[in-house]
Design a protein around this motif. Structure first.
Motif, PDB file in Angstrom:
ATOM      1  N   ASP A   1     -13.182  36.997  -3.011  1.00  0.00           N
ATOM      2  CA  ASP A   1     -13.768  37.864  -2.005  1.00  0.00           C
ATOM      3  C   ASP A   1     -13.163  37.518  -0.648  1.00  0.00           C
ATOM      4  O   ASP A   1     -13.398  36.423  -0.120  1.00  0.00           O
TER       5      ASP A   1
ATOM      6  N   SER B   1     -15.225  34.762   6.917  1.00  0.00           N
ATOM      7  CA  SER B   1     -16.334  33.983   7.453  1.00  0.00           C
ATOM      8  C   SER B   1     -15.907  32.573   7.821  1.00  0.00           C
ATOM      9  O   SER B   1     -16.232  32.072   8.914  1.00  0.00           O
ATOM     10  N   GLN B   2     -15.160  31.925   6.941  1.00  0.00           N
ATOM     11  CA  GLN B   2     -14.752  30.551   7.190  1.00  0.00           C
ATOM     12  C   GLN B   2     -13.718  30.462   8.323  1.00  0.00           C
ATOM     13  O   GLN B   2     -13.809  29.577   9.180  1.00  0.00           O
TER      14      GLN B   2
ATOM     15  N   GLU C   1     -15.158  35.909   2.251  1.00  0.00           N
ATOM     16  CA  GLU C   1     -15.381  34.477   2.322  1.00  0.00           C
ATOM     17  C   GLU C   1     -14.354  33.829   3.253  1.00  0.00           C
ATOM     18  O   GLU C   1     -14.679  32.959   4.059  1.00  0.00           O
TER      19      GLU C   1
END
Length: 226
Positions: A199, A205-206, A202
């Motif tokens: 995804d 976001s990181q 992910e």
């Protein structure tokens, strides 16, 4: 300047006068199933990071159809020149001047072959077109000299692999963003085959939590105007 994405690691960069394509993989690319390249893009140059079929698979047909020059490392360029294609052989280091701007080949840590023949070393590119600086990492793992690339160039957009197995995974790509310090990041080289399934949200976001870069997730056929 526009960034066109066609899935996997295939990007086109265009300004009002010029268009180039990087690592053309159209036929056999699941992201391009039922799609074709836009008819209004005429490519003067094709930049190859290495010779694997999922990066150079359509370079011959595009070079013939567009009359484009293929830019590649010496060994890969020599293999393609034997087929009667126009090539610009080069290697790591020097600035390559073109009508649309300039490019430099920079290191990437990966292998390279073309139709089963040795094809030199894999590379990435720092590209300046339309006044913007784009870093296409090619297929690579994380390596320390990404910090040098980030210090040497003010990168507007970094195109980074995140799929793992053959390249950096999300964890390594987040560290790459911290070293490169680009304004924007576009993830690539993921979800093309089951072993690279993930995804991209992910990664977004990181990476955005760990740096000041903004991550832009593009789908095949998307166009982003900087």
């Amino acid at each position: 300047m526009k960034i066109h994405y066609f899935g996997h690691s295939t990007f086109a960069l265009s300004d009002k006068e010029h268009a180039i394509i990087i690592d053309p993989f159209i036929k056999g690319n699941p992201h391009m199933r039922g799609r074709s390249l836009p008819a209004d893009l005429h490519f003067s140059h094709i930049l190859l990071t290495h010779g694997h079929s999922d990066h150079a698979g359509d370079c011959e047909s595009l070079a013939k159809n567009h009359g484009a020059v293929i830019v590649a490392n010496f060994e890969l360029a020599a293999l393609l020149a034997q087929k009667g294609l126009k090539t610009h052989a080069c290697a790591l280091g020097g600035k390559l001047e073109f009508p649309w701007g300039w490019a430099r080949q920079v290191p990437a840590i990966h292998s390279s072959s073309y139709n089963g023949q040795y094809a030199g070393v894999a590379v990435g590119y720092v590209i300046n077109i339309g006044g913007f600086t784009i870093y296409h990492a090619g297929d690579t793992c994380l390596f320390g000299d990404m910090a040098l690339i980030g210090r040497r160039y003010k990168i507007d957009a970094a195109l980074l692999p995140i799929g793992g197995n053959f390249t950096m995974d999300i964890e390594e790509a987040v560290e790459a963003v911290a070293m490169l310090k680009p304004k924007y990041v576009v993830p690539m080289h993921y979800n093309t085959m089951p072993i690279m399934r993930l995804d991209p949200q992910e990664f977004k976001s990181q990476a955005e939590a760990a740096s000041q870069a903004q991550v832009r997730i593009m789908q095949a056929g998307d166009i982003w105007e900087l």
